[in-house]
Design a protein around this motif. Structure first.
Motif, PDB file in Angstrom:
ATOM      1  N   THR A 136       0.918  -1.190  -0.101  1.00  0.00           N
ATOM      2  CA  THR A 136       0.141   0.008   0.013  1.00  0.00           C
ATOM      3  C   THR A 136       0.793   1.271   0.078  1.00  0.00           C
ATOM      4  N   GLU A 153      -6.863  -7.680  -2.970  1.00  0.00           N
ATOM      5  CA  GLU A 153      -6.750  -7.235  -1.620  1.00  0.00           C
ATOM      6  C   GLU A 153      -5.343  -6.737  -1.409  1.00  0.00           C
ATOM      7  N   ARG A 156      -4.258  -1.146  -0.570  1.00  0.00           N
ATOM      8  CA  ARG A 156      -5.286  -0.216  -0.733  1.00  0.00           C
ATOM      9  C   ARG A 156      -5.017   1.211  -0.239  1.00  0.00           C
ATOM     10  N   VAL A 158      -5.226   5.129   0.248  1.00  0.00           N
ATOM     11  CA  VAL A 158      -6.311   6.081   0.380  1.00  0.00           C
ATOM     12  C   VAL A 158      -6.206   7.012  -0.961  1.00  0.00           C
ATOM     13  N   THR A 160      -5.806   6.026  -4.328  1.00  0.00           N
ATOM     14  CA  THR A 160      -5.967   5.288  -5.337  1.00  0.00           C
ATOM     15  C   THR A 160      -7.142   4.625  -5.370  1.00  0.00           C
ATOM     16  N   ASP A 161      -7.930   4.516  -6.427  1.00  0.00           N
ATOM     17  CA  ASP A 161      -9.346   4.009  -6.521  1.00  0.00           C
ATOM     18  C   ASP A 161      -8.993   2.358  -6.628  1.00  0.00           C
ATOM     19  N   HIS A 162      -9.834   1.576  -5.833  1.00  0.00           N
ATOM     20  CA  HIS A 162      -9.894  -0.004  -5.437  1.00  0.00           C
ATOM     21  C   HIS A 162     -11.136  -0.539  -5.587  1.00  0.00           C
ATOM     22  N   VAL A 163     -10.944  -1.758  -6.185  1.00  0.00           N
ATOM     23  CA  VAL A 163     -12.438  -2.537  -6.262  1.00  0.00           C
ATOM     24  C   VAL A 163     -12.150  -3.965  -5.836  1.00  0.00           C
ATOM     25  N   ASP A 166     -15.927  -8.298  -0.562  1.00  0.00           N
ATOM     26  CA  ASP A 166     -15.403  -8.360   1.069  1.00  0.00           C
ATOM     27  C   ASP A 166     -15.123  -9.913   1.210  1.00  0.00           C
ATOM     28  N   GLY A 324      -8.969   8.520  -3.199  1.00  0.00           N
ATOM     29  CA  GLY A 324      -9.368   7.433  -3.741  1.00  0.00           C
ATOM     30  C   GLY A 324     -10.736   6.606  -3.366  1.00  0.00           C
ATOM     31  N   ARG A 325     -11.330   6.025  -4.256  1.00  0.00           N
ATOM     32  CA  ARG A 325     -12.870   5.714  -4.212  1.00  0.00           C
ATOM     33  C   ARG A 325     -12.463   4.073  -3.838  1.00  0.00           C
ATOM     34  N   HIS A 326     -12.878   3.597  -2.760  1.00  0.00           N
ATOM     35  CA  HIS A 326     -12.969   1.933  -2.241  1.00  0.00           C
ATOM     36  C   HIS A 326     -14.300   1.419  -2.421  1.00  0.00           C
TER      37      HIS A 326
END
Length: 339
Positions: A136, A153, A156, A158, A160-163, A166, A324-326
């Protein structure tokens, strides 16, 4: 020759002249802008087809600052899950007028650093990247100039966008489904020597949480150990447990390949699936859907992963520069013959 022109020299102006429209209208049709009438769109597409027009990427870049291409960087292209992710990304790109360059990093940290640092700059408009080793903080420090969306996973940041799905919740759902079917001695296949992925840890966490919530003691002997990620490694892990007299009536597997390994080892030991032992895979890949018996599997919504990742990437390409959008996409349990 097409209409007296060499197909390789067909220009945007030639298409516009044949269709009887402006070059701007041709460009709008090619970029699928909605404010073009159906009749006009049909005329332009017919002219493109007749002339065999293909846009020049260098000219497009000079005119728009974009190449119309993105890169997809994944650890291994021949791993079932990543192959299916690549297909979904490719389909999504086609729907949006993009092409995809696929690159495999082979879990090499230097190859992953190159993806982030400079390898794709100027060649593509953005990158969708599933890292395995780079962490990260390193991604945050490198601050890539090319728009970037992460999958998986491993990292991640903060910024940077991440998809992802769960994984902990998905593992809980898998164990809960097995418990509802009456299973009480549920094994986990497997922790892997030298595993560098965060996904195994998250899935093991969800496995333990679900057992505790169900009032079942988490027996460490039921967390099986594997020497590697190959099918034979999984077979060996199950054989070792059976030879040690460890009893179980279900197995939650970290991926579909390990689930196939479990079925082989159990069958060789004279145990029936699912009568004696239920087997639940993970990723719902083609081997799960086409195996005999048909394999039950935790199923990430791979189409949604691709769609959401592309949405975020295009927003970045169009100038979004916020935090970033997670995003978490759905998963389900595909129940088939092995449970």
């Amino acid at each position: 020759m097409v209409n007296g022109r060499s197909a390789g020299r067909v220009r945007l102006k030639d298409v516009a002249d044949l269709a009887g429209v402006s070059m701007k209208t041709v460009s709008n049709v090619m970029h699928d802008y909605e404010h073009v009438s159906p009749a006009m769109r049909d005329r332009v597409r017919a002219a493109i087809e007749e002339l065999g027009y293909r846009p020049n990427l260098t000219a497009r870049r000079l005119a728009t600052g974009r190449t119309g291409m993105i890169a997809l960087a994944i650890p291994e292209i021949d791993q079932f899950y990543f192959a299916e992710i690549a297909r979904h990304i490719g389909e999504e790109a086609g729907r949006r007028g993009y092409r995809v360059i696929v690159e495999q990093t082979l879990n090499d940290v230097e190859a992953e650093r190159a993806v982030i640092r400079d390898r794709e700059e100027g060649l593509v408009d953005g990158v969708i990247f599933h890292p395995a080793r780079i962490d990260t903080l390193e991604i945050a420090r490198l601050r890539p100039d090319t728009p970037l969306v992460l999958l998986g996973e491993a990292a991640r940041p903060v910024t940077t966008d991440h998809v992802m799905i769960d994984n902990t919740r998905a593992a809980r759902d898998g164990v809960e489904a097995l418990v509802r079917s009456g299973r009480r001695r549920i094994a986990f296949l497997a922790t892997v020597r030298g595993d560098i992925t965060e996904s195994t840890h998250l899935r093991l966490l969800g496995y333990q949480e679900a057992l505790i919530d169900a009032g079942i003691g988490a027996d460490p002997r039921l967390v099986l150990q594997s020497e590697g990620f190959d099918l034979e490694d999984g077979v060996g892990a199950v054989r070792t447990a059976l030879d040690a007299g460890i009893a179980f009536d279900a197995i939650l597997c970290r991926d579909d390949l390990f689930a196939m390994a479990a079925i082989r080892a159990l069958t060789e030991a004279g145990l029936r699936v699912p009568q004696d032992v239920s087997v639940l895979g993970w990723d719902n890949t083609s081997i799960a859907r086409n195996s005999t018996p048909a394999l039950s599997s935790v199923s990430p919504d791979k189409a949604a992963l691709a769609s959401v990742a592309f949405d975020l990437l295009l927003e970045r390409i169009d100038g979004y520069d916020g935090i970033g959008r997670h995003m978490i996409v759905d998963h389900s349990i595909a129940e088939r013959a092995t449970t």
